[in-house]
Design a protein around this motif. Sequence first.
Motif, PDB file in Angstrom:
ATOM      1  N   ASN A 106       0.841  -1.209   0.000  1.00 30.66           N
ATOM      2  CA  ASN A 106       0.000   0.000   0.000  1.00 30.66           C
ATOM      3  C   ASN A 106       0.872   1.254   0.000  1.00 30.66           C
ATOM      4  O   ASN A 106       0.547   2.248   0.642  1.00 30.66           O
ATOM      5  N   PHE A 107       1.952   1.194  -0.753  1.00 25.91           N
ATOM      6  CA  PHE A 107       2.945   2.265  -0.737  1.00 25.91           C
ATOM      7  C   PHE A 107       2.353   3.625  -1.102  1.00 25.91           C
ATOM      8  O   PHE A 107       2.604   4.620  -0.427  1.00 25.91           O
ATOM      9  N   THR A 108       1.562   3.691  -2.159  1.00 24.21           N
ATOM     10  CA  THR A 108       1.028   4.981  -2.614  1.00 24.21           C
ATOM     11  C   THR A 108       0.187   5.636  -1.535  1.00 24.21           C
ATOM     12  O   THR A 108       0.369   6.829  -1.227  1.00 24.21           O
ATOM     13  N   ARG A 109      -0.710   4.880  -0.966  1.00 24.89           N
ATOM     14  CA  ARG A 109      -1.586   5.401   0.103  1.00 24.89           C
ATOM     15  C   ARG A 109      -0.753   5.821   1.327  1.00 24.89           C
ATOM     16  O   ARG A 109      -0.959   6.895   1.889  1.00 24.89           O
ATOM     17  N   THR A 110       0.181   4.959   1.727  1.00 25.77           N
ATOM     18  CA  THR A 110       1.026   5.246   2.884  1.00 25.77           C
ATOM     19  C   THR A 110       1.859   6.496   2.644  1.00 25.77           C
ATOM     20  O   THR A 110       1.958   7.370   3.498  1.00 25.77           O
ATOM     21  N   TYR A 111       2.450   6.580   1.465  1.00 27.36           N
ATOM     22  CA  TYR A 111       3.285   7.725   1.102  1.00 27.36           C
ATOM     23  C   TYR A 111       2.482   9.017   1.149  1.00 27.36           C
ATOM     24  O   TYR A 111       2.888  10.001   1.763  1.00 27.36           O
ATOM     25  N   GLN A 112       1.311   9.000   0.516  1.00 24.69           N
ATOM     26  CA  GLN A 112       0.459  10.192   0.464  1.00 24.69           C
ATOM     27  C   GLN A 112       0.044  10.639   1.866  1.00 24.69           C
ATOM     28  O   GLN A 112       0.178  11.810   2.219  1.00 24.69           O
ATOM     29  N   LYS A 113      -0.456   9.715   2.671  1.00 17.22           N
ATOM     30  CA  LYS A 113      -0.924  10.060   4.013  1.00 17.22           C
ATOM     31  C   LYS A 113       0.219  10.500   4.917  1.00 17.22           C
ATOM     32  O   LYS A 113       0.056  11.386   5.754  1.00 17.22           O
ATOM     33  N   SER A 114       1.386   9.885   4.770  1.00 16.76           N
ATOM     34  CA  SER A 114       2.507  10.235   5.647  1.00 16.76           C
ATOM     35  C   SER A 114       2.984  11.661   5.404  1.00 16.76           C
ATOM     36  O   SER A 114       3.434  12.328   6.330  1.00 16.76           O
ATOM     37  N   PHE A 115       2.867  12.136   4.174  1.00 17.01           N
ATOM     38  CA  PHE A 115       3.294  13.501   3.887  1.00 17.01           C
ATOM     39  C   PHE A 115       2.182  14.529   4.095  1.00 17.01           C
ATOM     40  O   PHE A 115       2.421  15.728   4.041  1.00 17.01           O
ATOM     41  N   GLU A 116       0.968  14.071   4.383  1.00 17.07           N
ATOM     42  CA  GLU A 116      -0.105  14.988   4.779  1.00 17.07           C
ATOM     43  C   GLU A 116       0.027  15.371   6.243  1.00 17.07           C
ATOM     44  O   GLU A 116      -0.569  16.334   6.691  1.00 17.07           O
ATOM     45  N   ASN A 117       0.779  14.590   6.986  1.00 20.11           N
ATOM     46  CA  ASN A 117       0.942  14.818   8.425  1.00 20.11           C
ATOM     47  C   ASN A 117       2.434  14.847   8.753  1.00 20.11           C
ATOM     48  O   ASN A 117       3.124  13.837   8.603  1.00 20.11           O
ATOM     49  N   LEU A 120       4.344  12.075  10.953  1.00 20.63           N
ATOM     50  CA  LEU A 120       4.602  10.705  10.521  1.00 20.63           C
ATOM     51  C   LEU A 120       6.018  10.563   9.948  1.00 20.63           C
ATOM     52  O   LEU A 120       6.232  10.025   8.864  1.00 20.63           O
ATOM     53  N   GLN A 121       6.990  11.027  10.690  1.00 20.88           N
ATOM     54  CA  GLN A 121       8.374  11.026  10.264  1.00 20.88           C
ATOM     55  C   GLN A 121       8.917   9.622  10.012  1.00 20.88           C
ATOM     56  O   GLN A 121       9.631   9.390   9.042  1.00 20.88           O
ATOM     57  N   GLU A 122       8.572   8.675  10.883  1.00 27.45           N
ATOM     58  CA  GLU A 122       9.078   7.313  10.722  1.00 27.45           C
ATOM     59  C   GLU A 122       8.566   6.695   9.421  1.00 27.45           C
ATOM     60  O   GLU A 122       9.327   6.035   8.718  1.00 27.45           O
ATOM     61  N   LEU A 123       7.315   6.903   9.113  1.00 24.13           N
ATOM     62  CA  LEU A 123       6.761   6.371   7.864  1.00 24.13           C
ATOM     63  C   LEU A 123       7.381   7.077   6.664  1.00 24.13           C
ATOM     64  O   LEU A 123       7.627   6.450   5.628  1.00 24.13           O
ATOM     65  N   GLN A 124       7.616   8.372   6.773  1.00 24.14           N
ATOM     66  CA  GLN A 124       8.231   9.101   5.670  1.00 24.14           C
ATOM     67  C   GLN A 124       9.618   8.552   5.360  1.00 24.14           C
ATOM     68  O   GLN A 124      10.002   8.436   4.204  1.00 24.14           O
ATOM     69  N   ASN A 125      10.339   8.204   6.426  1.00 22.80           N
ATOM     70  CA  ASN A 125      11.684   7.646   6.226  1.00 22.80           C
ATOM     71  C   ASN A 125      11.591   6.249   5.640  1.00 22.80           C
ATOM     72  O   ASN A 125      12.417   5.787   4.927  1.00 22.80           O
TER      73      ASN A 125
END
Length: 125
Positions: A106-117, A120-125
Amino acid sequence: MTVKFLEKLSDNYLGLLDDKEDFNIIIKVGESPNTKIFQAHSAILRYRSLYFRNELANIRIFLLENHNASSIFELMLIAYEFLFDELAKYLEIHLIEKEAHWLRLNFTRTYQKSFENNKLQELQN
């Protein structure tokens, strides 16, 4: 006599509202550094508000093992939205450590949501 009884009962309830030791609900509103903290009693919220009565009635223990990664991801986003930072961080770490496969799928969804907040630094990394 009834009037004195009701007056004393009212005083007792007012004392309960001021009792800092028995609050069992903490509500944080707003973004830091302007966060306002409200403390309340679940019993009072339950009887004074239909919304809280419904929400408090639906509280169950949430075991991560009993839920799929998608549900945990959504819960993490909600936790950050409601400023439950400690819970949200715990869920974020859980997803990274235990649900890495789901995150990749679910990379696209995770990527999009992580950069909306920004939190979510750990997910962004």
